[in-house]
Design an enzyme around this catalytic site. Structure first.
Site, mmCIF file in Angstrom:
data_model
loop_
_atom_site.group_PDB
_atom_site.id
_atom_site.type_symbol
_atom_site.label_atom_id
_atom_site.label_comp_id
_atom_site.label_asym_id
_atom_site.label_seq_id
_atom_site.Cartn_x
_atom_site.Cartn_y
_atom_site.Cartn_z
ATOM 1 N N GLU A 285 0.734 -0.621 -0.204
ATOM 2 C CA GLU A 285 -0.166 -0.075 -0.025
ATOM 3 C C GLU A 285 0.761 1.237 0.025
ATOM 4 O O GLU A 285 1.930 1.451 0.871
ATOM 5 C CB GLU A 285 -1.121 -0.239 1.521
ATOM 6 C CG GLU A 285 -1.810 1.183 1.712
ATOM 7 C CD GLU A 285 -3.223 1.556 2.150
ATOM 8 O OE1 GLU A 285 -3.052 2.053 3.174
ATOM 9 O OE2 GLU A 285 -2.651 0.183 3.217
ATOM 10 N N GLU A 290 -2.967 11.879 2.459
ATOM 11 C CA GLU A 290 -3.083 11.529 3.801
ATOM 12 C C GLU A 290 -3.018 12.323 4.875
ATOM 13 O O GLU A 290 -2.370 13.022 4.907
ATOM 14 C CB GLU A 290 -2.856 9.760 3.918
ATOM 15 C CG GLU A 290 -4.030 9.649 5.074
ATOM 16 C CD GLU A 290 -3.481 8.054 5.422
ATOM 17 O OE1 GLU A 290 -4.392 7.293 5.737
ATOM 18 O OE2 GLU A 290 -2.061 8.187 5.814
#
Length: 617
Positions: A285, A290
């Site tokens: 990932e 974010e």
């Protein structure tokens, strides 16, 4: 991460009045065939640069000049024109000068020199052009005695410094231009329970269009949540979309005019490798963008299984951002179960101030570039505020070799095999509170936390969520269609040993119901302990036999900058004074010895000479 797979046997219905376009062959594919070719000496095009067949020494393999043969893998190189020159037979190896002042040319591990000036070359496609260092344009590759490849100072008309390297230059070509009126045709809508336990209800495509949570018009894509009214205690309707395409490498360039922000929000743009046969985190990932609540610095993170460590990546050397902290150390281990880090923390780095949050939106947004290149051996991420993007990015001809240091950098190699990341798809989502937002609510939004919980804010106070939406003005994917090469070695990933102790009960980072570190508020307090210091890597010493051969091979008449053999000016000066003092002592000792024995005695009969203290006196 569980229960989100859906199988569609028929296309979903869409709101009346909207025509659904099926795009197959009409997507513009602008990938340029990358080159892998020889680098010819312009003064004698029958001679090419080649990697020496001699065994590798302590410093690296030597580079020489041989008769050209385009089928000889030792002569095939590739470069983007700005940056390292890769050896095609082993893309993890690159050419580098001994120092930025010149000297021999070596073949070294790209990971060790990827950001060092001595390996950053400007390579032109013209038939007669120099190959010089980007930061030292007068220091270039140079042919010596028609047989060896060295480096040193070159003038524009120096024949020994002219090459034809056009066949080895590769460039990024655009394979996807997504903001083209058909953005959502490239994605599926995830409508299952949030794996991160957010106070959210992800809706399907029909509901999203009906509630106007998504739209594309005027060269802009909007993705948001339903923030019109209170939810009555249920999750707030929002959108998570996942690309139909998957990638094994690529350069992803996204321009945003607005990013979700506000207390309770948790937005992300990320790449995920997962399928029913390879559950997360088997194929990794890569969280590109974010943040949570009011964060004004982006977090960029990798999440893997056991066996991906970034402890040799240095802040202020390899990247301009900073490492996030774990429990008692920097979060340099990407393993979601790493010791000394929060559960599912991964290896995280923080970007510059204003890279997200209210400041990002007030400045009109900005552009991110995320480069995932397993053959070159890195994952890098850049950010530019709106109006400060490089011209090659603006023109759609990105050239990462010309860009400044990325704010985020991860190595793929021995300590983190590239096989950790594979077949990843692109995801945009917007959740609320959840496994990261709940435990960080008091630090991220202290005024609101004094009166309510994060979930109470999200369900009952939509006035705090009016900035919870994405606005995307550009999303392009670029690829280098490299020549036919053997696939990267699929290094067997080690298996995680049985846990020795229960995990620390702290909040998780991304999309697994585990634990994660608190995300720092907009003005974070200093940490209670200094970050861990990782010692810098010292360069390998140059073997004496290679030093003599490679440095002394340069003709004394050639205008070449010769490096210090020791590489240490202070040490060379000390050696000079030591030799001078030794010589003086060597000459003085015999004289003193003769005077003491009285061999050198003045003549007493010479007028005006004082008698000496010879024998008998």
């Amino acid at each position: 991460r569980r229960g989100r797979w859906q199988w569609r046997h028929s296309p979903p219905t869409v709101p009346e009045g909207r025509v659904r376009h099926v795009i197959v062959a009409s997507v513009a594919v602008l990938v340029k065939e990358a080159s892998a070719g020889v680098i010819q000496w312009a003064a004698d095009t029958s001679r090419c640069i080649a990697i020496s067949a001699a065994p590798e020494g302590d410093y690296g393999r030597a580079v020489e000049l041989r008769t050209c043969n385009e089928e000889d893998s030792s002569m095939l190189f590739t470069t983007t024109g700005t940056g390292p020159i890769h050896w095609v037979a082993h893309p993890g190896k690159c050419l580098a000068m001994h120092t930025v002042m010149g000297g021999p040319i070596w073949l070294l591990d790209c990971l060790d020199i990827v950001n060092q000036p001595k390996a950053q070359f400007i390579t032109h496609a013209e038939n007669r052009a120099r190959i010089c260092l980007a930061d030292h344009p007068q220091v270039c590759l140079r042919i010596v005695d028609r047989a060896f490849v060295g480096s040193g100072e070159c003038q524009p008309d120096t024949a020994e410094c002219e090459f034809s390297a056009g066949g080895a230059i590769e460039t990024y070509g655009r394979s996807e231009h997504m903001v083209d009126g058909f953005f959502f045709d490239r994605f599926t809508f995830f409508s299952h329970a949030d794996p991160t336990h957010g106070k959210v209800e992800y809706v399907d495509e029909q509901v999203a269009w009906g509630l106007q949570l998504v739209r594309e018009e005027g060269g802009m894509v909007r993705i948001g949540a339903d923030v019109a009214e209170a939810t009555g205690g249920g999750g707030r309707k929002s959108v998570r979309i996942e690309s139909k395409a998957t990638w094994r490498q690529g350069l992803f360039v996204v321009s945003l005019s607005h990013m979700p922000t506000g207390c309770g929000t948790w937005p992300a743009m990320w790449l995920l490798g997962e399928n029913p046969e390879h559950p997360w985190p088997s194929w990794g990932e890569y969280d590109i963008i974010e943040g949570v609540h009011l964060n004004d610095r982006v977090s960029t993170t990798l999440h893997t299984g056991v066996g991906c460590n970034q402890q040799n990546v240095m802040n202020n050397d390899d990247f301009s951002g900073r490492w996030q902290m774990g429990i008692d150390r920097q979060s340099t281990n990407c393993d979601v179960g790493a010791t000394g880090q929060y559960g599912n923390q991964g290896c995280g780095q923080t970007g510059p101030k204003g890279s997200m949050g209210a400041a990002f939106n007030q400045n009109g947004g900005g552009t991110y570039a995320a480069e995932w290149d397993p053959l070159a051996g890195y994952i890098r991420t850049w950010f530019w505020p709106k109006g400060q993007e490089p011209m090659d990015v603006v023109r759609g001809q990105p050239d990462p070799g010309r860009w400044p240091r990325p704010y985020s950098f991860f190595r793929l190699g021995e300590m983190c095999p590239a096989s950790h990341f594979r077949d990843m798809r692109l995801i945009f989502d917007l959740t609320f509170c959840g496994d990261l937002g709940n435990p960080t609510f008091s630090s991220g939004c202290p005024a609101q936390a004094a009166n309510m919980t994060c979930e109470e804010l999200v369900t009952a106070h939509p006035e705090f969520l009016q900035q919870a939406y994405w606005e995307i003005t550009r999303l392009d994917v670029y690829n280098i269609n490299r020549p036919s090469l053997p696939p990267p070695e699929q290094t067997p990933l080690p298996q995680r040993p049985p846990p020795q102790a229960p995990p620390v009960p702290t909040p998780p980072v991304r999309n697994a119901p585990a634990q994660a570190p608190p995300v720092q508020p907009a003005s974070p307090p200093p940490p209670p302990f200094p970050p861990a210091v990782v010692p810098a890597r010292a360069p390998a010493p140059l073997p004496k036999h290679q030093e003599t051969h490679r440095v002394d091979m340069i003709s004394p008449d050639a205008p070449v900058l010769r490096p210090h053999r020791s590489g240490d000016t202070a040490r060379d000066a000390s050696w000079f004074f030591y030799r001078a003092a030794s010589t003086c002592i060597f000459l003085a000792v015999p004289v003193v010895f003769l005077v003491v024995l009285g061999v050198v005695v003045p003549d007493n009969d010479v007028p005006g000479v004082v008698p000496g203290r010879g024998p008998g006196h």
